[in-house]
Design a protein around this motif. Sequence first.
Motif, mmCIF file in Angstrom:
data_model
loop_
_atom_site.group_PDB
_atom_site.id
_atom_site.type_symbol
_atom_site.label_atom_id
_atom_site.label_comp_id
_atom_site.label_asym_id
_atom_site.label_seq_id
_atom_site.Cartn_x
_atom_site.Cartn_y
_atom_site.Cartn_z
ATOM 1 N N THR A 1 0.811 -1.220 0.000
ATOM 2 C CA THR A 1 0.000 0.000 0.000
ATOM 3 C C THR A 1 0.840 1.265 0.000
ATOM 4 O OG1 THR A 1 -1.623 -1.290 1.234
ATOM 5 C CG2 THR A 1 -2.011 1.057 1.100
ATOM 6 N N TRP B 1 -5.781 2.172 -3.934
ATOM 7 C CA TRP B 1 -5.345 2.367 -2.562
ATOM 8 C C TRP B 1 -6.326 1.726 -1.585
ATOM 9 C CZ3 TRP B 1 -7.165 5.184 1.722
ATOM 10 C CH2 TRP B 1 -6.234 5.368 2.776
ATOM 11 N N SER C 1 -6.006 -2.091 -1.817
ATOM 12 C CA SER C 1 -4.747 -2.520 -1.229
ATOM 13 C C SER C 1 -4.759 -2.359 0.287
ATOM 14 C CB SER C 1 -3.592 -1.726 -1.842
ATOM 15 O OG SER C 1 -2.363 -2.138 -1.315
ATOM 16 N N LEU C 2 -5.280 -1.258 0.761
ATOM 17 C CA LEU C 2 -5.351 -1.014 2.201
ATOM 18 C C LEU C 2 -6.229 -2.060 2.881
ATOM 19 C CD1 LEU C 2 -4.536 1.032 4.466
ATOM 20 C CD2 LEU C 2 -6.771 2.069 4.083
ATOM 21 N N SER D 1 -4.434 -5.394 2.846
ATOM 22 C CA SER D 1 -3.311 -5.405 3.783
ATOM 23 C C SER D 1 -3.784 -5.549 5.223
ATOM 24 C CB SER D 1 -2.486 -4.120 3.648
ATOM 25 O OG SER D 1 -1.826 -4.088 2.418
ATOM 26 N N SER E 1 -5.084 -4.986 -6.893
ATOM 27 C CA SER E 1 -5.647 -3.664 -6.596
ATOM 28 C C SER E 1 -5.586 -2.746 -7.811
ATOM 29 C CB SER E 1 -4.935 -3.034 -5.397
ATOM 30 O OG SER E 1 -3.581 -2.821 -5.667
#
Length: 144
Positions: free
Chosen positions: A13, A68, A71-72, A75, A99
């Motif tokens: 990220t 983002w 991905s966030l 994660s 992502s």
Amino acid sequence: MGHIVNAAVRFPTVFLTSALAVALGFWLLVLLGRTDARAFDADASWLTRSLAGIPVAAAASVVVVSAWLVSLTGSVLMDLARLTGPGGAAARVALLAASTLVAWPVTRRSAVLLARLFPERPGSYRGAAASSAPYDPGNPHTHS
């Protein structure tokens, strides 16, 4: 909240967090009147045409924000699942790829909604292309 901040500054990220900071900086400059939302349209007019006429910067921003967020989220979920080792590393690389792949269809779908926020202006890149005159974002005659 700690999980989110930790995930935002770690691989994968962190790459998108950096891009998000750049996009936010650009839009701050637009708000301050230091640049135009359509500043990059002449450089990638094919992209603007393929995305319902929204500015290239808006499309890039939607791609970055969408990637983002994916991905966030991924994660944080990997951290909560305590996914580590070679499998965790492979999953994070796959998350970076996934992502960015997810972000493009999201951008294409949002382009129709965003087109309402960025109406066509007289003398914009489309008008300049139709008259065969090159688009010059610094030319005061191409802005309304």
